[in-house]
Motif scaffolding. Structure first.
Motif, mmCIF file in Angstrom:
data_model
loop_
_atom_site.group_PDB
_atom_site.id
_atom_site.type_symbol
_atom_site.label_atom_id
_atom_site.label_comp_id
_atom_site.label_asym_id
_atom_site.label_seq_id
_atom_site.Cartn_x
_atom_site.Cartn_y
_atom_site.Cartn_z
ATOM 1 N N MET A 1 -1.276 -4.793 -10.752
ATOM 2 C CA MET A 1 -0.784 -3.470 -10.467
ATOM 3 C C MET A 1 0.673 -3.566 -10.027
ATOM 4 O O MET A 1 0.994 -4.296 -9.112
ATOM 5 N N ALA A 2 1.502 -2.825 -10.652
ATOM 6 C CA ALA A 2 2.908 -2.794 -10.260
ATOM 7 C C ALA A 2 3.067 -1.949 -8.999
ATOM 8 O O ALA A 2 2.289 -1.040 -8.747
ATOM 9 N N ASP A 3 4.072 -2.231 -8.208
ATOM 10 C CA ASP A 3 4.356 -1.440 -7.011
ATOM 11 C C ASP A 3 3.147 -1.329 -6.092
ATOM 12 O O ASP A 3 2.821 -0.274 -5.573
ATOM 13 N N ARG A 4 2.448 -2.424 -5.890
ATOM 14 C CA ARG A 4 1.227 -2.430 -5.078
ATOM 15 C C ARG A 4 1.506 -1.918 -3.678
ATOM 16 O O ARG A 4 2.480 -2.285 -3.053
ATOM 17 N N VAL A 5 0.600 -1.076 -3.178
ATOM 18 C CA VAL A 5 0.681 -0.566 -1.816
ATOM 19 C C VAL A 5 -0.293 -1.324 -0.915
ATOM 20 O O VAL A 5 0.070 -1.771 0.156
ATOM 21 N N LEU A 6 -1.547 -1.491 -1.360
ATOM 22 C CA LEU A 6 -2.539 -2.239 -0.597
ATOM 23 C C LEU A 6 -2.366 -3.730 -0.836
ATOM 24 O O LEU A 6 -2.031 -4.160 -1.931
ATOM 25 N N SER A 7 -2.638 -4.509 0.184
ATOM 26 C CA SER A 7 -2.606 -5.953 0.053
ATOM 27 C C SER A 7 -3.950 -6.424 -0.506
ATOM 28 O O SER A 7 -4.989 -6.211 0.108
ATOM 29 N N VAL A 8 -3.938 -7.005 -1.685
ATOM 30 C CA VAL A 8 -5.169 -7.461 -2.319
ATOM 31 C C VAL A 8 -5.263 -8.971 -2.141
ATOM 32 O O VAL A 8 -4.361 -9.710 -2.513
ATOM 33 N N THR A 9 -6.374 -9.397 -1.530
ATOM 34 C CA THR A 9 -6.595 -10.815 -1.269
ATOM 35 C C THR A 9 -8.012 -11.177 -1.701
ATOM 36 O O THR A 9 -8.748 -10.343 -2.217
ATOM 37 N N ALA A 10 -8.394 -12.397 -1.440
ATOM 38 C CA ALA A 10 -9.759 -12.830 -1.741
ATOM 39 C C ALA A 10 -10.771 -12.071 -0.898
ATOM 40 O O ALA A 10 -11.953 -12.061 -1.191
ATOM 41 N N PHE A 11 -10.309 -11.396 0.158
ATOM 42 C CA PHE A 11 -11.201 -10.663 1.048
ATOM 43 C C PHE A 11 -11.255 -9.171 0.734
ATOM 44 O O PHE A 11 -11.939 -8.420 1.419
ATOM 45 N N THR A 12 -10.534 -8.719 -0.291
ATOM 46 C CA THR A 12 -10.582 -7.314 -0.672
ATOM 47 C C THR A 12 -11.995 -6.994 -1.155
ATOM 48 O O THR A 12 -12.594 -7.765 -1.899
ATOM 49 N N THR A 13 -12.527 -5.855 -0.736
ATOM 50 C CA THR A 13 -13.916 -5.519 -1.039
ATOM 51 C C THR A 13 -14.169 -5.451 -2.538
ATOM 52 O O THR A 13 -15.005 -6.167 -3.072
ATOM 53 N N PHE A 14 -13.484 -4.570 -3.249
ATOM 54 C CA PHE A 14 -13.607 -4.457 -4.701
ATOM 55 C C PHE A 14 -12.215 -4.346 -5.297
ATOM 56 O O PHE A 14 -11.441 -3.482 -4.897
ATOM 57 N N ASP A 15 -11.888 -5.183 -6.242
ATOM 58 C CA ASP A 15 -10.655 -4.988 -6.990
ATOM 59 C C ASP A 15 -11.025 -4.683 -8.432
ATOM 60 O O ASP A 15 -12.070 -5.092 -8.917
ATOM 61 N N VAL A 31 -7.705 1.715 -13.487
ATOM 62 C CA VAL A 31 -8.385 0.759 -12.622
ATOM 63 C C VAL A 31 -7.792 0.891 -11.230
ATOM 64 O O VAL A 31 -6.672 1.385 -11.055
ATOM 65 N N GLY A 32 -8.551 0.457 -10.246
ATOM 66 C CA GLY A 32 -8.062 0.571 -8.887
ATOM 67 C C GLY A 32 -8.661 -0.487 -7.988
ATOM 68 O O GLY A 32 -9.472 -1.311 -8.410
ATOM 69 N N VAL A 33 -8.248 -0.451 -6.750
ATOM 70 C CA VAL A 33 -8.747 -1.336 -5.705
ATOM 71 C C VAL A 33 -9.419 -0.460 -4.659
ATOM 72 O O VAL A 33 -8.854 0.536 -4.222
ATOM 73 N N LEU A 34 -10.649 -0.808 -4.288
ATOM 74 C CA LEU A 34 -11.389 -0.105 -3.239
ATOM 75 C C LEU A 34 -11.674 -1.118 -2.143
ATOM 76 O O LEU A 34 -12.247 -2.176 -2.398
ATOM 77 N N ASN A 35 -11.266 -0.805 -0.927
ATOM 78 C CA ASN A 35 -11.362 -1.770 0.159
ATOM 79 C C ASN A 35 -11.926 -1.109 1.410
ATOM 80 O O ASN A 35 -11.666 0.060 1.682
ATOM 81 N N VAL A 36 -12.691 -1.873 2.162
ATOM 82 C CA VAL A 36 -13.193 -1.449 3.465
ATOM 83 C C VAL A 36 -12.722 -2.480 4.478
ATOM 84 O O VAL A 36 -12.827 -3.689 4.239
ATOM 85 N N LYS A 37 -12.177 -2.006 5.602
ATOM 86 C CA LYS A 37 -11.717 -2.933 6.633
ATOM 87 C C LYS A 37 -11.653 -2.215 7.971
ATOM 88 O O LYS A 37 -11.851 -0.997 8.042
ATOM 89 N N THR A 38 -11.376 -2.955 9.015
ATOM 90 C CA THR A 38 -11.078 -2.385 10.315
ATOM 91 C C THR A 38 -9.617 -2.673 10.603
ATOM 92 O O THR A 38 -9.059 -3.650 10.078
#
Length: 95
Positions: A1-15, A31-38
């Motif tokens: 994804m160009a111009d990424r806003v969310l940090s996507v790592t191995a711990f991202t919930t769903f990429d 396509v998108g990234v869906l993440n859950v975190k605290t």
């Protein structure tokens, strides 16, 4: 994804989930990234964050951005229960 806003790592919930952006008179799929975190903070977190970022290279109507919803622990549990209920319903329909 160009111009990424969310940090996507191995711990991202769903990429790379399939997503739809809708507005008045238009609908776009991407396509998108869906993440859950605290939140990262000292002490005990009091909220659960649900984040969604769509690949803006596939979107004509939206600039690069991410949406974040803050949920209390009770709301997060309620959402988890609803997701389970709907997932069970879909599974039953398929069998």
């Amino acid at each position: 994804m160009a111009d990424r806003v969310l940090s996507v790592t191995a711990f991202t919930t769903f990429d790379l989930v399939d997503a739809v952006a809708e507005g008045h008179g238009w609908t776009e799929e991407a396509v998108g990234v869906l993440n859950v975190k605290t939140p990262r903070s000292e002490g005990s977190p009091d909220e659960v964050l649900l984040q969604l970022e769509l690949d803006n290279t596939e979107l004509e109507h939206l600039p690069a951005h991410a949406e974040t919803v803050s949920l209390s622990p009770e709301q997060a549990r309620e959402l988890a229960g609803e997701l389970e209920r709907y997932a069970d319903s879909v599974a039953e329909e398929r069998s």
